[in-house]
Design a protein around this motif. Sequence first.
Motif, PDB file in Angstrom:
ATOM      1  N   ASP A  64     -14.639  23.792   7.947  1.00  0.00           N
ATOM      2  CA  ASP A  64     -13.916  23.565   6.668  1.00  0.00           C
ATOM      3  C   ASP A  64     -12.953  22.332   6.934  1.00  0.00           C
ATOM      4  OD1 ASP A  64     -14.993  25.742   4.991  1.00  0.00           O
ATOM      5  OD2 ASP A  64     -13.457  27.119   6.131  1.00  0.00           O
ATOM      6  N   VAL A  65     -12.424  21.624   5.589  1.00  0.00           N
ATOM      7  CA  VAL A  65     -11.550  20.674   5.861  1.00  0.00           C
ATOM      8  C   VAL A  65     -10.069  21.298   5.777  1.00  0.00           C
ATOM      9  CG1 VAL A  65     -10.308  18.663   4.409  1.00  0.00           C
ATOM     10  CG2 VAL A  65     -12.818  18.978   4.325  1.00  0.00           C
ATOM     11  N   PRO A  66      -9.182  21.198   7.038  1.00  0.00           N
ATOM     12  CA  PRO A  66      -7.857  21.920   7.052  1.00  0.00           C
ATOM     13  C   PRO A  66      -6.820  21.181   6.395  1.00  0.00           C
ATOM     14  CG  PRO A  66      -8.602  20.048   8.870  1.00  0.00           C
ATOM     15  CD  PRO A  66      -9.775  20.124   7.931  1.00  0.00           C
ATOM     16  N   LEU A  67      -6.922  21.164   5.033  1.00  0.00           N
ATOM     17  CA  LEU A  67      -5.967  20.458   4.172  1.00  0.00           C
ATOM     18  C   LEU A  67      -4.674  21.462   3.765  1.00  0.00           C
ATOM     19  CD1 LEU A  67      -5.115  17.859   2.511  1.00  0.00           C
ATOM     20  CD2 LEU A  67      -6.565  18.736   0.641  1.00  0.00           C
ATOM     21  N   ALA A  68      -5.375  22.632   3.439  1.00  0.00           N
ATOM     22  CA  ALA A  68      -4.390  23.297   2.943  1.00  0.00           C
ATOM     23  C   ALA A  68      -3.245  24.059   4.014  1.00  0.00           C
ATOM     24  CB  ALA A  68      -4.907  24.751   2.300  1.00  0.00           C
ATOM     25  N   GLY A  69      -1.984  24.047   3.768  1.00  0.00           N
ATOM     26  CA  GLY A  69      -1.142  24.774   4.763  1.00  0.00           C
ATOM     27  C   GLY A  69      -1.307  26.151   4.941  1.00  0.00           C
ATOM     28  N   THR A 120       0.622  -1.166   0.030  1.00  0.00           N
ATOM     29  CA  THR A 120      -0.132   0.021  -0.001  1.00  0.00           C
ATOM     30  C   THR A 120       0.890   1.253   0.080  1.00  0.00           C
ATOM     31  OG1 THR A 120       0.042   0.343   2.205  1.00  0.00           O
ATOM     32  CG2 THR A 120      -1.582  -1.303   1.098  1.00  0.00           C
ATOM     33  N   SER A 121       0.262   2.306   0.011  1.00  0.00           N
ATOM     34  CA  SER A 121       1.099   3.556   0.060  1.00  0.00           C
ATOM     35  C   SER A 121       1.913   3.646   1.426  1.00  0.00           C
ATOM     36  CB  SER A 121       0.160   4.803  -0.110  1.00  0.00           C
ATOM     37  OG  SER A 121      -0.814   4.993  -1.252  1.00  0.00           O
ATOM     38  N   VAL A 122       1.433   3.152   2.462  1.00  0.00           N
ATOM     39  CA  VAL A 122       2.225   3.036   3.696  1.00  0.00           C
ATOM     40  C   VAL A 122       3.455   2.461   3.482  1.00  0.00           C
ATOM     41  CG1 VAL A 122       2.021   2.673   6.112  1.00  0.00           C
ATOM     42  CG2 VAL A 122      -0.262   3.441   4.927  1.00  0.00           C
ATOM     43  N   HIS A 123       3.285   1.219   2.665  1.00  0.00           N
ATOM     44  CA  HIS A 123       4.643   0.534   2.576  1.00  0.00           C
ATOM     45  C   HIS A 123       5.636   1.043   1.552  1.00  0.00           C
ATOM     46  CE1 HIS A 123       1.186  -2.373   3.871  1.00  0.00           C
ATOM     47  NE2 HIS A 123       2.117  -2.339   4.912  1.00  0.00           N
ATOM     48  N   ALA A 124       4.889   1.921   0.625  1.00  0.00           N
ATOM     49  CA  ALA A 124       5.612   2.425  -0.590  1.00  0.00           C
ATOM     50  C   ALA A 124       6.631   3.485  -0.135  1.00  0.00           C
ATOM     51  CB  ALA A 124       4.835   3.164  -1.528  1.00  0.00           C
ATOM     52  N   SER A 125       6.437   4.341   0.896  1.00  0.00           N
ATOM     53  CA  SER A 125       7.381   5.350   1.248  1.00  0.00           C
ATOM     54  C   SER A 125       7.033   5.827   2.586  1.00  0.00           C
ATOM     55  CB  SER A 125       7.344   6.577   0.108  1.00  0.00           C
ATOM     56  OG  SER A 125       8.082   7.383   0.652  1.00  0.00           O
ATOM     57  N   PRO A 126       8.049   6.247   3.440  1.00  0.00           N
ATOM     58  CA  PRO A 126       7.676   6.920   4.745  1.00  0.00           C
ATOM     59  C   PRO A 126       7.426   8.286   4.320  1.00  0.00           C
ATOM     60  CG  PRO A 126      10.131   6.946   4.343  1.00  0.00           C
ATOM     61  CD  PRO A 126       9.443   5.971   3.266  1.00  0.00           C
ATOM     62  N   LEU A 127       7.347   8.740   3.260  1.00  0.00           N
ATOM     63  CA  LEU A 127       6.739  10.093   2.769  1.00  0.00           C
ATOM     64  C   LEU A 127       5.101  10.046   3.035  1.00  0.00           C
ATOM     65  CD1 LEU A 127       8.591  11.036  -0.485  1.00  0.00           C
ATOM     66  CD2 LEU A 127       9.089  11.985   1.795  1.00  0.00           C
ATOM     67  N   TYR A 128       4.729   9.067   2.911  1.00  0.00           N
ATOM     68  CA  TYR A 128       3.087   8.869   3.056  1.00  0.00           C
ATOM     69  C   TYR A 128       2.797   9.202   4.684  1.00  0.00           C
ATOM     70  CZ  TYR A 128      -1.658   7.354   2.472  1.00  0.00           C
ATOM     71  OH  TYR A 128      -2.892   7.250   2.436  1.00  0.00           O
ATOM     72  N   ALA A 129       3.505   8.661   5.463  1.00  0.00           N
ATOM     73  CA  ALA A 129       3.332   8.632   6.957  1.00  0.00           C
ATOM     74  C   ALA A 129       3.636  10.049   7.255  1.00  0.00           C
ATOM     75  CB  ALA A 129       4.050   7.922   7.768  1.00  0.00           C
ATOM     76  N   ALA A 130       4.590  10.789   6.647  1.00  0.00           N
ATOM     77  CA  ALA A 130       5.182  12.138   7.101  1.00  0.00           C
ATOM     78  C   ALA A 130       3.985  13.033   6.545  1.00  0.00           C
ATOM     79  CB  ALA A 130       6.330  12.432   6.331  1.00  0.00           C
ATOM     80  N   ALA A 131       3.122  12.743   5.468  1.00  0.00           N
ATOM     81  CA  ALA A 131       2.290  13.602   4.984  1.00  0.00           C
ATOM     82  C   ALA A 131       1.139  13.505   5.811  1.00  0.00           C
ATOM     83  CB  ALA A 131       1.913  13.279   3.519  1.00  0.00           C
ATOM     84  N   VAL A 132       0.687  12.170   6.270  1.00  0.00           N
ATOM     85  CA  VAL A 132      -0.388  12.223   7.213  1.00  0.00           C
ATOM     86  C   VAL A 132      -0.173  13.075   8.713  1.00  0.00           C
ATOM     87  CG1 VAL A 132      -1.726  10.634   8.571  1.00  0.00           C
ATOM     88  CG2 VAL A 132      -1.217  10.134   6.212  1.00  0.00           C
ATOM     89  N   ALA A 133       1.350  12.961   8.986  1.00  0.00           N
ATOM     90  CA  ALA A 133       1.482  13.592  10.085  1.00  0.00           C
ATOM     91  C   ALA A 133       1.341  15.097  10.059  1.00  0.00           C
ATOM     92  CB  ALA A 133       3.108  13.323  10.528  1.00  0.00           C
ATOM     93  N   ARG A 134       1.602  15.663   8.914  1.00  0.00           N
ATOM     94  CA  ARG A 134       1.546  17.016   8.354  1.00  0.00           C
ATOM     95  C   ARG A 134      -0.008  17.534   8.593  1.00  0.00           C
ATOM     96  NH1 ARG A 134       5.922  16.391   5.083  1.00  0.00           N
ATOM     97  NH2 ARG A 134       4.769  15.986   3.475  1.00  0.00           N
ATOM     98  N   LEU A 135      -0.860  16.563   8.056  1.00  0.00           N
ATOM     99  CA  LEU A 135      -2.396  16.851   8.045  1.00  0.00           C
ATOM    100  C   LEU A 135      -2.613  16.748   9.489  1.00  0.00           C
ATOM    101  CD1 LEU A 135      -5.079  16.882   6.447  1.00  0.00           C
ATOM    102  CD2 LEU A 135      -5.064  14.427   6.582  1.00  0.00           C
ATOM    103  N   LEU A 136      -2.273  15.864  10.357  1.00  0.00           N
ATOM    104  CA  LEU A 136      -2.710  15.877  11.816  1.00  0.00           C
ATOM    105  C   LEU A 136      -2.342  17.166  12.312  1.00  0.00           C
ATOM    106  CD1 LEU A 136      -3.675  14.474  14.320  1.00  0.00           C
ATOM    107  CD2 LEU A 136      -1.434  13.511  14.691  1.00  0.00           C
ATOM    108  N   ALA A 137      -1.061  17.779  12.106  1.00  0.00           N
ATOM    109  CA  ALA A 137      -0.884  19.136  12.558  1.00  0.00           C
ATOM    110  C   ALA A 137      -1.508  20.105  12.186  1.00  0.00           C
ATOM    111  CB  ALA A 137       0.567  19.544  12.031  1.00  0.00           C
ATOM    112  N   ARG A 138      -2.194  20.269  11.073  1.00  0.00           N
ATOM    113  CA  ARG A 138      -3.180  21.163  10.506  1.00  0.00           C
ATOM    114  C   ARG A 138      -4.464  21.006  11.197  1.00  0.00           C
ATOM    115  NH1 ARG A 138      -1.426  20.929   3.917  1.00  0.00           N
ATOM    116  NH2 ARG A 138       0.765  21.643   4.335  1.00  0.00           N
ATOM    117  N   VAL A 139      -4.891  19.653  11.398  1.00  0.00           N
ATOM    118  CA  VAL A 139      -6.082  19.389  12.123  1.00  0.00           C
ATOM    119  C   VAL A 139      -6.050  20.086  13.696  1.00  0.00           C
ATOM    120  CG1 VAL A 139      -7.604  17.671  13.118  1.00  0.00           C
ATOM    121  CG2 VAL A 139      -6.971  17.183  10.795  1.00  0.00           C
ATOM    122  N   ASP A 140      -4.889  19.965  14.124  1.00  0.00           N
ATOM    123  CA  ASP A 140      -4.471  20.287  15.534  1.00  0.00           C
ATOM    124  C   ASP A 140      -4.664  21.918  15.635  1.00  0.00           C
ATOM    125  OD1 ASP A 140      -3.332  20.217  18.311  1.00  0.00           O
ATOM    126  OD2 ASP A 140      -1.739  21.207  17.222  1.00  0.00           O
ATOM    127  N   ALA A 141      -4.266  22.687  14.272  1.00  0.00           N
ATOM    128  CA  ALA A 141      -4.291  24.085  14.553  1.00  0.00           C
ATOM    129  C   ALA A 141      -5.643  24.455  14.320  1.00  0.00           C
ATOM    130  CB  ALA A 141      -3.420  24.568  13.461  1.00  0.00           C
TER     131      ALA A 141
END
Length: 378
Positions: free
Chosen positions: A373-378, A42-63
């Motif tokens: 809103d959906v907090p997707l944009a940085g 899956t995308s999770v196994h393809a690259s650690p970039l995926y988890a890092a992107a989800v972590a950035r999304l989590l930070a935006r949700v936090d904000a």
Amino acid sequence: MDREAAHGRREWRGWREAAQEALYGPEGFYRRPEGPAGHFRTSVHASPLYAAAVARLLARVDAALDRPAELTFVDMAAGRGELAAGVLAALPGALAARTRVHAVELAGRPAGLDPRIAWSAEPPAGVTGLLFANEWLDNVPVDVAETDTAGVRRRVLVRRDGTERLGEPVTGAEADWLERWWPSPPEPAPHTGTDDTGPHAGTGPAGTGLRAEIGLRAEIGLRAEIGLRAEIGLRAEIGLPRDLAWASAAGSLARGLAVAVDYAHTREARPPFGTLTGFREGRQTRPVPDGRHDLTAHVALDACAGPGALLLSQREALGALGVTGARPPLALATTDPAAYVRSLASAGEAAELTARGGLGDFGWLLQPVGLVDVPLAG
């Protein structure tokens, strides 16, 4: 009813019941010790970039939540905890200290998993944060309907060896779901012999004219090679259980964002053959509910979506989260060769995650809960 008749009645079951046992029963596919990663990537196994992107999304949700004292990340269908661990590792220290990570999976907790990650069979209720379901809904079992020669949509019954037959007509809420979300396609117009090569050639779910005809023939041949049914427009997956499963998962949040990522299609482009298929040891097979095959069907994400939801491709979503696949400047190879090699490898991984015709075409359903809103944009 005699014993033989009773056995026959149990032997033939709808796909939802058969897949539920084959995937999640005591000896089911997802109980196997090797886990999903032993059979597919899956995308999770393809690259650690995926988890890092989800972590950035989590930070935006936090904000967007005004940085609550406790933030929760819920990893639905966590496999062996790869995404949960990756997100936790990618969070900055202060945010990681406020974050509680829950992995949701029916299989037992894997050895060696970070002790900060909670493990349970159900998502925690009433939490604030991000619930993320990567390739979960495609494994929520659904029944299959097929139209008989009289035009009646009937439930498809299946045996453990994958043999099928038609059962009773689909009625009630399931029939209503099909009518709204997967209506029977109109009869295709006869081909006139003209090759449609103009500006509108190939538009629509299956295209038009000769180009569409060739495409459908190719798909029929491909499906026949692996033993899949190929009747145009006759089969559909009844996605109602997925709608309910997603509503329940998203409803476990008090406030935050729920995200589902999966193989997907929309009402305007439902696949003409249905999508139910099997996988074993990384290879696509015909679907067999024997516990040794993964069973998956693409998701009608538009049917799952609630008020305020946003539907994007993975390419669009990851782009908004900073994963673009852009190659590093060639000058870096001269000034810092090691950094150039690392950047080039990262760009290759990002390109795989966002590739057209591949992982980049996955659908993302982003459902805000208690947010405007959906907090997707940085």
